[in-house]
Design a protein around this motif. Structure first.
Motif, short mmCIF file in Angstrom:
data_model
loop_
_atom_site.label_atom_id
_atom_site.label_comp_id
_atom_site.label_asym_id
_atom_site.label_seq_id
_atom_site.Cartn_x
_atom_site.Cartn_y
_atom_site.Cartn_z
N UNK A 1 0.84 -1.20 0.00
CA UNK A 1 0.00 0.00 0.00
C UNK A 1 0.88 1.25 0.00
N UNK A 2 1.88 1.24 0.90
CA UNK A 2 2.74 2.42 1.06
C UNK A 2 3.44 2.79 -0.25
N UNK A 3 3.97 1.79 -0.94
CA UNK A 3 4.70 2.08 -2.18
C UNK A 3 3.81 2.05 -3.41
N UNK A 4 2.53 1.69 -3.23
CA UNK A 4 1.62 1.62 -4.37
C UNK A 4 2.10 0.65 -5.44
N UNK A 5 2.63 -0.47 -4.97
CA UNK A 5 3.23 -1.41 -5.91
C UNK A 5 3.01 -2.83 -5.39
N UNK A 6 2.48 -3.71 -6.25
CA UNK A 6 2.16 -5.06 -5.80
C UNK A 6 3.32 -6.04 -5.93
N UNK A 7 4.39 -5.59 -6.60
CA UNK A 7 5.48 -6.52 -6.90
C UNK A 7 6.72 -6.28 -6.04
N UNK A 8 6.52 -6.19 -4.76
CA UNK A 8 7.69 -5.82 -3.96
C UNK A 8 8.19 -6.95 -3.06
N UNK A 9 7.46 -8.07 -3.03
CA UNK A 9 7.88 -9.15 -2.12
C UNK A 9 9.38 -9.47 -2.24
N UNK A 10 9.80 -9.68 -3.47
CA UNK A 10 11.19 -10.08 -3.71
C UNK A 10 12.16 -9.09 -3.09
N UNK A 11 11.91 -7.81 -3.36
CA UNK A 11 12.79 -6.78 -2.83
C UNK A 11 12.80 -6.75 -1.30
N UNK A 12 11.61 -6.87 -0.75
CA UNK A 12 11.51 -6.83 0.71
C UNK A 12 12.26 -8.01 1.33
N UNK A 13 12.04 -9.21 0.76
CA UNK A 13 12.73 -10.38 1.30
C UNK A 13 14.24 -10.24 1.15
N UNK A 14 14.67 -9.76 0.00
CA UNK A 14 16.12 -9.57 -0.19
C UNK A 14 16.69 -8.66 0.88
N UNK A 15 16.00 -7.55 1.08
CA UNK A 15 16.50 -6.61 2.08
C UNK A 15 16.52 -7.24 3.46
N UNK A 16 15.45 -7.97 3.78
CA UNK A 16 15.38 -8.57 5.12
C UNK A 16 16.48 -9.59 5.33
N UNK A 17 16.81 -10.29 4.27
CA UNK A 17 17.90 -11.25 4.41
C UNK A 17 19.22 -10.55 4.68
N UNK A 18 19.44 -9.47 3.95
CA UNK A 18 20.66 -8.69 4.18
C UNK A 18 20.67 -8.14 5.60
N UNK A 19 19.53 -7.57 6.00
CA UNK A 19 19.44 -6.96 7.33
C UNK A 19 19.63 -8.01 8.42
N UNK A 20 19.08 -9.19 8.16
CA UNK A 20 19.25 -10.27 9.13
C UNK A 20 20.70 -10.72 9.18
N UNK A 21 21.31 -10.85 7.99
CA UNK A 21 22.71 -11.25 7.92
C UNK A 21 23.62 -10.28 8.65
N UNK A 22 23.28 -9.00 8.62
CA UNK A 22 24.09 -8.00 9.30
C UNK A 22 23.74 -7.88 10.78
N UNK A 23 22.74 -8.64 11.20
CA UNK A 23 22.39 -8.63 12.61
C UNK A 23 21.49 -7.47 13.01
N UNK A 24 20.93 -6.74 12.02
CA UNK A 24 20.06 -5.61 12.37
C UNK A 24 18.72 -6.09 12.91
N UNK A 25 18.23 -7.18 12.32
CA UNK A 25 16.92 -7.68 12.78
C UNK A 25 17.01 -9.15 13.18
N UNK A 26 16.16 -9.51 14.10
CA UNK A 26 15.99 -10.91 14.48
C UNK A 26 14.50 -11.18 14.33
N UNK A 27 14.15 -12.46 14.32
CA UNK A 27 12.73 -12.75 14.16
C UNK A 27 12.27 -13.76 15.17
N UNK A 28 11.06 -13.56 15.67
CA UNK A 28 10.50 -14.58 16.56
C UNK A 28 9.20 -15.09 15.93
N UNK A 29 8.88 -16.34 16.24
CA UNK A 29 7.70 -16.95 15.62
C UNK A 29 6.43 -16.39 16.25
#
Ligand SMILES: C[S@@+](CC[C@H](N)C(=O)[O-])C[C@H]1O[C@@H](n2cnc3c(N)ncnc32)[C@H](O)[C@@H]1O
Ligand code: SF4
Ligand code: SF4
Lengths: 96, 382
Positions: free
Chosen positions: A68-96
Motif C-alpha cells: 500500500x505504502x509504495x503503491x506497488x504489488x510486486x515488492x515481495x522479492x525486494x523486501x525479502x532480499x532486504x530482510x535477508x541482508x538486514x538479518x545477515x548484518x544482525x540488524x533484525x531478528x525474528x520470533x515466531x
C-alpha cells in the motif's frame, strides 16, 4: 530465531536487534541505525521496511502494508532480499 | 521501489558525528599505556553539569549523533546519570567508556533508566594477578562482577583490551570469558603510542610474532564462535607499513571535549605544542567546529607535503596521524612515520626491531600517577 541462516517465514515477527537504535533524524532527513561502532543512514525503502519490524507485525502484514505504502504489488522479492541482508548484518531478528 | 534496500554509510558530510566527552582525567587506575595527558593532574577546572549539558545541546545542532562518555574514569562524576539522560533525550546513541571501577548495580540500574545504550569496558588480562599488576591497582575481581552485572541489566558490551607484550598470552582466555558471559564485542585495541604509552613504548611494544600469534588466535575464535561474538582486531600501524586513517581525517567526523572544555579534533591533539585549542567556555561550538584555526589547521589536504601530496592513497589514510608525525619527527605536517614512504620510517622500524631485544621482564614501566613525571619540564628546541 535460533538457526541463523533460515529464511523468514510468513508468520514470523521481525524486530530490530536491541543493540541497535533505529530512529528518524531530522537533520539527515533519513532513518538511521545507530550501534556501538557506527551509524548507518538508511535509504527511504530500507527505512520504511525497518520501521515496520516492531516484533508485533508478521512478515505477511509487513509486506501487505508496504504494498500500500509504495503503491506497488510486486515488492515481495525486494523486501525479502532486504530482510535477508538486514538479518545477515544482525540488524533484525525474528520470533515466531 | 527501485533497489530493495541499499544502506548508506554516513561519511560525515562535514558534521562531527562522533562526540566524546572526557568528563574528568581523574582515575583510580594507573595504566602505563594511558593516552591521557602526562600532566593530567594539573587540569582541575572540569566543566560543570550545566556546561556539559550545553555542549550536548550545541553539538546536536551541528550534527553529532554518537556520544561517548569517557575520561579518566567517568564514574567519578556523580552527574554522569544526569548527563546520560540529557544525551538520550537529545537523540544521541549514548556509550559509556569505563574501567568499570565504581560501576555499582545501583548506578547501572539508574543509567539504564536514563537511556544509556551501551557500555565499553576496559580489561587487561584474564589472569587476576597479571591484570592487577598491569593497572597498578587491585581491580580484576571488581571488573569481573561488573561485567556480569552489566549483562544482567541487559546492556550490550564492548570489551576493550589494549594489546601489549604483557597480555598477548591472554587472547584465548579473554575470548572464552567474553563468550561465556554473553559479551557482544571484543576490541583488541592497538595501543597508540602517545603520552604514557609513548613514555613506556620500549616496555609495551610487542614483536611482530606476538601480533601474528594474537591475530591467528582471533581468526580461530571467529571461525569457532561465528556471529555470537564480534572480535575487532586490526594490525597496528607500527607493523603495517601504512598509517591509520586517524580520526577519518582532522576535523572530519570526530570531536572530543577535554575535561576543562578544550575542544579537540582527537583526544591526543593536546600533544601538539603551540596549537591553541578553543574552549567551549569561550566560543560557540559551531564556530569551533567549522571555523576555528585549530580545526582548520589540518583539515583536508592543503597542509600536506611530499610524499603524501602526490600519493594516490591520501584519500584513504589522510597522511596518517598528525600527533604521531609531530611526536616522532618534530613536524606535524610531515607524513606519519608509520608509512613506509615516509623518510622517517626508520624511526618506526627501529622501534619494531628493538621490541625483539627488549623482552626482559625487568623493563621499567612508569605507571600513570601524579608526579610520576615532571609535567613542567619542557625540552628546549635546538
Ligand atoms: C583512556 S580510557 C578512559 C575511560 C576509562 N578509564 C577506561 O579505561 O575505559 C578509554 C579507552 O582507551 C583505551 N586506551 C587507553 N590508552 C590507550 C592507548 N594508548 N591506545 C589505545 N587505547 C588506549 C582504554 O583501554 C579504554 O578502553
Ligand atoms: S586507560 Fe586506565 S589509567 Fe587511563 S583513564 Fe582508563 S582506566 Fe584510567
Ligand atoms: S605517503 Fe602519505 S598519503 Fe601516501 S600512503 Fe603514506 S601516509 Fe598515506
Amino acid at each position: 530465531m535460533t538457526s541463523s541462516n533460515a529464511p523468514f517465514a510468513l508468520n514470523e515477527r521481525p524486530e530490530i536487534n536491541p543493540v541497535f537504535l533505529f530512529r528518524w533524524e531530522e537533520q539527515e532527513q533519513a532513518y538511521l541505525l545507530l550501534y556501538p561502532e557506527g551509524i548507518i543512514k538508511l535509504n527511504d525503502s530500507a527505512g520504511n521496511i525497518l520501521k515496520l519490524c516492531d516484533g508485533e507485525r508478521t512478515i505477511e502484514t509487513i509486506v501487505a502494508e508496504l504494498k500500500v505504502l509504495f503503491g506497488n504489488d510486486n515488492i515481495e522479492g525486494d523486501v525479502y532480499n532486504f530482510m535477508e541482508v538486514a538479518h545477515g548484518k544482525g540488524w533484525i531478528t525474528a520470533k515466531a | 521501489m527501485g533497489k530493495g534496500g541499499s544502506q548508506l554509510k554516513l561519511d560525515g558530510d562535514g558534521k562531527p558525528l562522533w562526540l566524546v566527552l572526557e568528563l574528568t582525567y581523574r582515575c583510580p587506575l594507573k595504566c602505563p599505556w594511558c593516552n591521557n595527558p602526562l600532566d593530567y593532574d594539573e587540569i582541575r577546572n572540569e566543566l560543570t553539569t550545566d556546561e556539559w549539558k550545553r555542549v550536548l545541546r550545541d553539538a546536536r545542532k551541528i550534527g553529532s549523533l554518537q556520544l561517548g562518555f569517557s575520561g579518566g574514569e567517568p564514574m567519578l562524576r556523580p552527574d554522569l546519570e544526569e548527563l546520560v539522560e540529557e544525551g538520550d533525550k537529545l537523540g544521541y546513541y549514548t556509550n559509556l567508556i569505563t574501567s568499570g571501577m565504581g560501576l555499582t548495580k545501583e548506578r547501572l540500574i539508574e543509567l539504564k533508566r536514563c537511556g544509556l545504550k551501551q557500555i565499553q569496558l576496559s580489561l587487561q588480562h584474564s589472569n587476576k594477578k597479571k591484570n592487577d599488576v598491569m593497572v597498578g591497582v587491585e581491580s580484576f575481581d571488581e571488573k569481573m562482577s561488573v561485567i556480569e552485572e552489566i549483562k544482567s541489566q541487559g546492556f550490550p558490551v564492548v570489551l576493550n583490551v589494549p594489546l601489549s607484550r604483557y597480555n598477548v598470552d591472554a587472547v584465548d582466555d579473554i575470548i572464552d570469558m567474553a563468550a561465556r558471559t554473553g559479551v557482544e564485542y571484543i576490541e583488541f585495541a592497538n595501543i597508540q603510542y602517545y603520552n604514557w604509552a609513548l613514555l613506556n613504548r620500549a616496555a609495551l611494544l610487542p614483536t611482530i610474532e606476538q601480533i601474528e600469534y594474537a591475530e591467528e588466535r582471533v581468526n580461530r575464535a571467529r571461525e569457532r564462535l561465528g556471529k555470537s561474538l564480534t572480535i575487532y582486531f586490526v594490525v597496528p600501524d607500527y607493523f603495517d607499513g601504512r598509517p591509520k586513517a586517524c580520526m577519518n581525517g582532522w576535523g572530519a567526523i570526530h570531536l572530543t571535549i577535554a575535561p576543562d572544555g578544550s575542544a579537540l579534533p582527537c583526544q591526543e591533539a593536546q600533544v601538539l605544542d603551540g596549537v591553541e585549542f578553543p574552549n567551549v567556555r569561550d566560543h560557540d561550538l559551531g564556530w569551533i567546529w567549522h571555523q576555528s584555526p585549530a580545526f582548520e589547521m589540518y583539515r583536508g589536504n592543503s597542509w600536506m607535503k611530499k610524499p603524501c601530496v602526490d600519493c594516490d592513497e591520501k584519500e584513504k589514510d589522510f597522511g596518517g596521524c598528525r600527533c604521531q608525525a609531530y611526536l616522532l619527527t618534530g613536524d606535524a605536517t610531515n607524513t606519519d612515520p608509520a608509512c613506509s614512504k615516509s623518510r622517517h620510517f626508520d624511526i618506526i622500524q627501529s622501534a619494531v626491531e628493538a621490541a625483539r631485544i627488549n623482552q626482559m621482564p625487568q623493563m621499567p614501566l612508569v605507571m600513570r600517577s601524579r608526579g610520576a613525571i615532571n609535567g613542567k619540564m619542557k625540552l628546549i628546541k635546538p
